[in-house]
Each structure stands twice: as structure tokens, then as C-alpha cells.
Design a protein around this motif. Structure first.
Motif, PDB file in Angstrom:
ATOM      1  N   ASP A 169      -7.478  -1.679  -8.046  1.00 49.79           N
ATOM      2  CA  ASP A 169      -7.465  -2.556  -6.870  1.00 49.79           C
ATOM      3  C   ASP A 169      -6.328  -2.286  -5.893  1.00 49.79           C
ATOM      4  N   ALA A 170      -5.374  -1.459  -6.267  1.00 50.62           N
ATOM      5  CA  ALA A 170      -4.234  -1.195  -5.380  1.00 50.62           C
ATOM      6  C   ALA A 170      -4.672  -0.313  -4.215  1.00 50.62           C
ATOM      7  N   PRO A 171      -4.410  -0.719  -2.966  1.00 50.89           N
ATOM      8  CA  PRO A 171      -4.763   0.140  -1.834  1.00 50.89           C
ATOM      9  C   PRO A 171      -3.938   1.421  -1.833  1.00 50.89           C
ATOM     10  N   LEU A 172      -4.620   2.551  -1.673  1.00 46.49           N
ATOM     11  CA  LEU A 172      -3.968   3.854  -1.551  1.00 46.49           C
ATOM     12  C   LEU A 172      -4.410   4.481  -0.240  1.00 46.49           C
ATOM     13  N   CYS A 173      -3.499   5.194   0.400  1.00 46.40           N
ATOM     14  CA  CYS A 173      -3.814   5.829   1.679  1.00 46.40           C
ATOM     15  C   CYS A 173      -3.385   7.287   1.644  1.00 46.40           C
ATOM     16  N   LEU A 174      -4.345   8.168   1.803  1.00 48.34           N
ATOM     17  CA  LEU A 174      -4.112   9.603   1.793  1.00 48.34           C
ATOM     18  C   LEU A 174      -3.807  10.080   3.202  1.00 48.34           C
ATOM     19  N   LEU A 175      -2.643  10.685   3.417  1.00 50.78           N
ATOM     20  CA  LEU A 175      -2.261  11.210   4.728  1.00 50.78           C
ATOM     21  C   LEU A 175      -2.756  12.642   4.855  1.00 50.78           C
ATOM     22  N   VAL A 176      -3.548  12.895   5.914  1.00 57.77           N
ATOM     23  CA  VAL A 176      -4.202  14.182   6.086  1.00 57.77           C
ATOM     24  C   VAL A 176      -3.997  14.671   7.513  1.00 57.77           C
ATOM     25  N   GLY A 177      -3.625  15.923   7.678  1.00 61.36           N
ATOM     26  CA  GLY A 177      -3.511  16.506   9.007  1.00 61.36           C
ATOM     27  C   GLY A 177      -4.871  16.634   9.676  1.00 61.36           C
ATOM     28  N   GLY A 178      -4.875  16.610  11.005  1.00 61.36           N
ATOM     29  CA  GLY A 178      -6.126  16.672  11.746  1.00 61.36           C
ATOM     30  C   GLY A 178      -6.927  17.927  11.477  1.00 61.36           C
ATOM     31  N   ASP A 179      -6.276  19.086  11.420  1.00 62.39           N
ATOM     32  CA  ASP A 179      -6.994  20.335  11.155  1.00 62.39           C
ATOM     33  C   ASP A 179      -7.611  20.312   9.764  1.00 62.39           C
ATOM     34  N   MET A 201       0.843  -1.193   0.000  1.00 54.75           N
ATOM     35  CA  MET A 201       0.000   0.000   0.000  1.00 54.75           C
ATOM     36  C   MET A 201       0.880   1.245   0.000  1.00 54.75           C
ATOM     37  N   ILE A 202       0.520   2.193  -0.838  1.00 53.11           N
ATOM     38  CA  ILE A 202       1.267   3.440  -0.972  1.00 53.11           C
ATOM     39  C   ILE A 202       0.548   4.554  -0.218  1.00 53.11           C
ATOM     40  N   GLY A 203       1.311   5.358   0.503  1.00 51.94           N
ATOM     41  CA  GLY A 203       0.771   6.536   1.166  1.00 51.94           C
ATOM     42  C   GLY A 203       1.066   7.779   0.341  1.00 51.94           C
ATOM     43  N   LEU A 204       0.116   8.723   0.352  1.00 50.53           N
ATOM     44  CA  LEU A 204       0.265   9.969  -0.402  1.00 50.53           C
ATOM     45  C   LEU A 204       0.136  11.136   0.559  1.00 50.53           C
ATOM     46  N   PHE A 205       1.140  11.986   0.596  1.00 55.11           N
ATOM     47  CA  PHE A 205       1.176  13.109   1.533  1.00 55.11           C
ATOM     48  C   PHE A 205       1.552  14.353   0.743  1.00 55.11           C
ATOM     49  N   GLY A 206       0.578  15.211   0.513  1.00 58.71           N
ATOM     50  CA  GLY A 206       0.823  16.409  -0.261  1.00 58.71           C
ATOM     51  C   GLY A 206       0.731  17.657   0.580  1.00 58.71           C
ATOM     52  N   GLY A 207       1.219  18.741   0.041  1.00 60.09           N
ATOM     53  CA  GLY A 207       1.145  20.014   0.738  1.00 60.09           C
ATOM     54  C   GLY A 207       2.005  21.053   0.054  1.00 60.09           C
ATOM     55  N   ALA A 208       1.998  22.236   0.613  1.00 59.12           N
ATOM     56  CA  ALA A 208       2.829  23.297   0.054  1.00 59.12           C
ATOM     57  C   ALA A 208       4.310  22.985   0.250  1.00 59.12           C
ATOM     58  N   ARG A 243     -16.624  13.088  -1.438  1.00 62.62           N
ATOM     59  CA  ARG A 243     -17.150  11.719  -1.514  1.00 62.62           C
ATOM     60  C   ARG A 243     -16.366  10.899  -2.538  1.00 62.62           C
ATOM     61  N   ASP A 244     -15.972  11.543  -3.627  1.00 63.69           N
ATOM     62  CA  ASP A 244     -15.186  10.833  -4.632  1.00 63.69           C
ATOM     63  C   ASP A 244     -13.810  10.460  -4.088  1.00 63.69           C
ATOM     64  N   ILE A 245     -13.259  11.313  -3.252  1.00 63.52           N
ATOM     65  CA  ILE A 245     -11.953  11.006  -2.648  1.00 63.52           C
ATOM     66  C   ILE A 245     -12.008   9.678  -1.912  1.00 63.52           C
ATOM     67  N   LEU A 246     -13.104   9.436  -1.189  1.00 63.82           N
ATOM     68  CA  LEU A 246     -13.225   8.218  -0.402  1.00 63.82           C
ATOM     69  C   LEU A 246     -13.452   6.976  -1.258  1.00 63.82           C
ATOM     70  N   THR A 247     -13.803   7.154  -2.522  1.00 60.76           N
ATOM     71  CA  THR A 247     -13.878   6.008  -3.427  1.00 60.76           C
ATOM     72  C   THR A 247     -12.526   5.708  -4.056  1.00 60.76           C
ATOM     73  N   LEU A 248     -11.588   6.624  -3.903  1.00 61.37           N
ATOM     74  CA  LEU A 248     -10.279   6.490  -4.538  1.00 61.37           C
ATOM     75  C   LEU A 248      -9.175   6.102  -3.571  1.00 61.37           C
ATOM     76  N   ALA A 249      -9.363   6.366  -2.275  1.00 61.92           N
ATOM     77  CA  ALA A 249      -8.292   6.116  -1.302  1.00 61.92           C
ATOM     78  C   ALA A 249      -8.869   5.972   0.098  1.00 61.92           C
ATOM     79  N   HIS A 250      -8.100   5.323   0.951  1.00 59.68           N
ATOM     80  CA  HIS A 250      -8.327   5.413   2.388  1.00 59.68           C
ATOM     81  C   HIS A 250      -7.777   6.754   2.872  1.00 59.68           C
ATOM     82  N   ILE A 251      -8.131   7.134   4.094  1.00 63.06           N
ATOM     83  CA  ILE A 251      -7.588   8.349   4.696  1.00 63.06           C
ATOM     84  C   ILE A 251      -6.947   8.004   6.035  1.00 63.06           C
ATOM     85  N   ALA A 252      -5.723   8.437   6.229  1.00 63.50           N
ATOM     86  CA  ALA A 252      -5.047   8.348   7.521  1.00 63.50           C
ATOM     87  C   ALA A 252      -4.982   9.751   8.094  1.00 63.50           C
TER      88      ALA A 252
END
Length: 224
Positions: A96-106, A1-8, A118-127
Motif C-alpha cells: 500500500d505504500a506509494p512509490l514513484c519511479l523517476l524516469v528521464g523523458g528519452d 511517498m518514496i521516489g526511486l531514481f536509478g541509473g549508471a 505493464r507490471d512496472i505500472l502495478t508496482l509504482a507511479h512514474i514521474a
């Protein structure tokens, strides 16, 4: 599973890096992709240009297994919407590949205000990366979504491509990109808040010299 962490990542600092590492280890992620955004949605535009911010990310993670710089948002014109980035990964990796989106609490507290959440949740999990003592969202609709999708088993995320939410406590580091920019603008040293290699690039470029922008609650959809 790949994690994705984006930001400025303007600039990237130890708060970003420590959180990415802790989520990777907790969830057994193959890697975490760090994606500097191109055009910000929920904040002022970055002070440093995309090429420099990418170089700073690359310098910060050099030699660190499992952390990878990814420039796809910088190569895409227009606003850096999360759903577009996830759609791009889906086209590359398949459905079918699991994807996990890393998101800050705020940032997660405003998740339902994002573009096509809603579409985001069909494309990835959220951590959701939560600092100790942080509270769950007050928004009733988001709390309901969280309780319906929340799991405490990493195996659940590996077993499905998308749709689950994981809450991850991360080490509390009182560091922000805004604070670093202000230190550099005022002539103070932000050393030990970010990797030396990143600081060297920022100082050489002089991109944060002069007045720094105001503090912002959310630097991007992903950021801590």
C-alpha cells in the motif's frame, strides 16, 4: 511517498541531482533513493565499478536532506531490471505504500520496450522528467497509456500505491556522463559539471582515463 531514481551514474552529475531535487519538491516526496545499477540493460556497461559509483553518489548527496544512496541493485546479480527493483521495494514496504519511479523523458519514450512494463505500472507511479520543449511520445500505444494514467494532482500519487503518470518539467542542464568521461579521457576538466567531491573520486581512481565510449541516447532505464 518514496521516489526511486536509478541509473549508471557513471559518474553522477548536476543534471541527475537537480532533477531529483525538483521532483522531490514538486511531489512532496519523503525521500528520493538514488540506485546505481549493476548490469546495464539499454547501454554499454559502466566504465567505473559499482563500488566506486556508489561512493560517488554518496559523496554527491552528502548533507542533502531527502536524497539517499541505495545499493540494492549492486548487491543483486544479473541485469538491473526495474521491475525486479520495484518488486524488492514492495516486499520491503508492503503493497500500500506509494512509490514513484523517476524516469528521464528519452527513456520514457521507449518504456513499452522495457522488461515487463505493464507490471512496472502495478508496482509504482512514474514521474517523467521532461526538459523544456520536449514532446510527448510519438508511439500511439504509449500516448494512450499516458493519457489514461496522467494526473496533474500530486495528491493522486499519494492516495494510491501505483499506476499514475506525472509529467515534471525540470531545469535544462546540458550535462551528460558521456561528456564528463570524454573530458577526463582527453585531459580536459569537467569541473562545474559535477560536484567537486565526485570529480576528486573519479580523478583519484583514474577510471575514465583513456578513450571514452560513444555517446548513447539512453544511459539506463531511469537516467536523464
Amino acid at each position: 511517498m518514496i521516489g526511486l531514481f536509478g541509473g549508471a551514474f557513471d559518474p553522477i552529475h548536476f543534471g541527475h541531482l537537480r532533477a531529483a531535487l525538483e521532483v522531490r519538491e514538486a511531489l512532496g516526496l519523503t525521500e528520493v533513493r538514488l540506485l546505481p545499477l549493476n548490469v546495464a540493460v539499454h547501454r554499454e556497461q559502466p566504465a567505473a565499478d559499482g563500488a566506486l559509483r556508489l561512493r560517488m553518489v554518496q559523496a554527491a548527496i552528502a548533507g542533502v536532506p531527502g536524497l539517499v544512496a541505495d545499493d540494492r541493485e549492486l548487491r543483486r546479480s544479473g541485469r538491473s531490471y526495474t521491475v525486479d527493483t520495484l518488486t524488492d521495494f514492495r516486499a520491503e514496504l508492503g503493497p500500500d505504500a506509494p512509490l514513484c519511479l523517476l524516469v528521464g523523458g528519452d527513456a520514457f519514450n521507449g518504456f513499452l520496450e522495457w522488461h515487463r512494463p505493464r507490471d512496472i505500472l502495478t508496482l509504482a507511479h512514474i514521474a517523467v522528467m521532461r526538459r523544456p520543449g520536449s514532446v510527448l511520445p510519438r508511439d500511439a500505444e504509449l500516448r494512450e497509456e499516458l493519457e489514461r494514467r496522467r494526473t496533474e494532482r500530486p495528491a493522486d500519487l499519494h492516495a494510491a500505491p501505483a499506476g499514475r503518470i506525472w509529467l515534471q518539467s525540470v531545469t535544462q542542464l546540458d550535462i551528460s556522463s558521456t561528456r564528463i568521461r570524454r573530458a577526463l579521457a582527453s585531459g580536459a576538466s569537467p569541473r562545474f559539471l559535477l560536484p567537486d567531491a565526485v570529480l576528486d573520486l573519479a580523478e583519484a581512481a583514474g577510471c575514465y582515463a583513456g578513450p571514452a565510449g560513444p555517446a548513447l541516447a539512453r544511459e539506463s532505464e531511469f537516467n536523464t
